[in-house]
Design an enzyme around this catalytic site. Sequence first.
Site, mmCIF file in Angstrom:
data_model
loop_
_atom_site.group_PDB
_atom_site.id
_atom_site.type_symbol
_atom_site.label_atom_id
_atom_site.label_comp_id
_atom_site.label_asym_id
_atom_site.label_seq_id
_atom_site.Cartn_x
_atom_site.Cartn_y
_atom_site.Cartn_z
ATOM 1 N N HIS A 9 0.835 -1.203 0.000
ATOM 2 C CA HIS A 9 0.000 0.000 0.000
ATOM 3 C C HIS A 9 0.869 1.252 0.000
ATOM 4 C CE1 HIS A 9 -2.797 2.870 2.324
ATOM 5 N NE2 HIS A 9 -3.334 2.723 1.116
ATOM 6 N N ARG A 10 0.797 2.000 -1.096
ATOM 7 C CA ARG A 10 1.655 3.180 -1.289
ATOM 8 C C ARG A 10 3.122 2.791 -1.115
ATOM 9 N NH1 ARG A 10 -2.000 7.422 2.376
ATOM 10 N NH2 ARG A 10 -3.976 6.448 1.813
ATOM 11 N N GLU A 36 0.645 -0.536 -4.786
ATOM 12 C CA GLU A 36 -0.500 0.350 -4.995
ATOM 13 C C GLU A 36 0.003 1.776 -4.817
ATOM 14 O OE1 GLU A 36 -3.854 2.897 -3.498
ATOM 15 O OE2 GLU A 36 -1.971 2.352 -2.520
ATOM 16 N N ASP A 38 -1.000 6.302 -5.781
ATOM 17 C CA ASP A 38 -2.024 7.298 -6.096
ATOM 18 C C ASP A 38 -1.458 8.326 -7.068
ATOM 19 O OD1 ASP A 38 -3.963 6.557 -3.756
ATOM 20 O OD2 ASP A 38 -2.015 6.842 -2.800
ATOM 21 N N HIS A 51 -0.686 11.092 -2.595
ATOM 22 C CA HIS A 51 -2.044 10.727 -2.199
ATOM 23 C C HIS A 51 -2.992 11.916 -2.140
ATOM 24 C CE1 HIS A 51 -5.322 9.895 0.669
ATOM 25 N NE2 HIS A 51 -5.311 8.684 0.144
ATOM 26 N N GLU A 103 -4.080 4.065 -8.556
ATOM 27 C CA GLU A 103 -5.365 4.649 -8.169
ATOM 28 C C GLU A 103 -5.497 6.045 -8.764
ATOM 29 O OE1 GLU A 103 -8.071 6.236 -4.455
ATOM 30 O OE2 GLU A 103 -6.453 4.823 -4.001
ATOM 31 N N LYS A 105 -6.592 9.216 -8.287
ATOM 32 C CA LYS A 105 -7.019 10.015 -7.139
ATOM 33 C C LYS A 105 -7.510 11.381 -7.597
ATOM 34 C CE LYS A 105 -6.560 8.826 -3.438
ATOM 35 N NZ LYS A 105 -7.474 8.179 -2.469
ATOM 36 N N ASP A 223 0.154 -2.118 4.390
ATOM 37 C CA ASP A 223 1.304 -1.267 4.683
ATOM 38 C C ASP A 223 2.525 -2.106 5.044
ATOM 39 O OD1 ASP A 223 -0.335 0.950 4.391
ATOM 40 O OD2 ASP A 223 -0.664 1.211 6.546
#
Length: 228
Positions: A9-10, A36, A38, A51, A103, A105, A223
């Site tokens: 995640h990120r 992943e 953004d 993000h 993503e 965003k 994470d």
Amino acid sequence: MKKILNIGHRGAKGHEPENTLPSFQKAFDLHADGIELDVHICKTGELVVIHDFTADRTTNGSGAISELTLSEIKALRINGHIEVPTLEEVIELAGKNCLINIELKGRHTAKPVSHLIEKYILENDYSCENFIVSSFQREELEMMHIINPKIHLGVLSQASVAQALEWATAFSAKAIHPHFSLLTEENVQQAQKQGFKVYTWTVNEIEDIERVKTYNVDGIITDFPEKI
């Protein structure tokens, strides 16, 4: 049991500043199968990986990303020394052997993301399987589906698996991306019977990870990739 994809995640947000090259590299070091991230469009038209809609929380600067040029964004620093990366920089780091979950965003990101993915497929020998484009925003998902229906879509949801499935059907999505708190064994099976993958987020606690694994999800966004 089938392999459940381990998606950072990120990057590896639990270890390095989110959405940075060190964070994505850390995810790979921890054997993540994918990352992943953004994206927003900055004032000069480039796709930047961050993000928030502003630079305030994660950098030493401030202001709306859409009102900052790429050179202004590149002058910002995260944790004193890390640059905000462009989407191209992240794709170059990730390479072809992982899943890149982009993503959407910011607004109006579908078209430039589609063009960049097409470039990597046509010029750099990537495949559609390397990418999945997700969003909470119906208009961005719809636009991506119209522009390039070959690109794999993921429908993000924090509220309703049923709504995610409705949108996924409407836009011929590849997957739904529900928050893990929405999941049951039954609705995961329902989604998969309808032909959709289930990639759930953001699952960090061991007991939650083990529970969603029993539902036979297709991927876990976390994470802490080392926990998967």
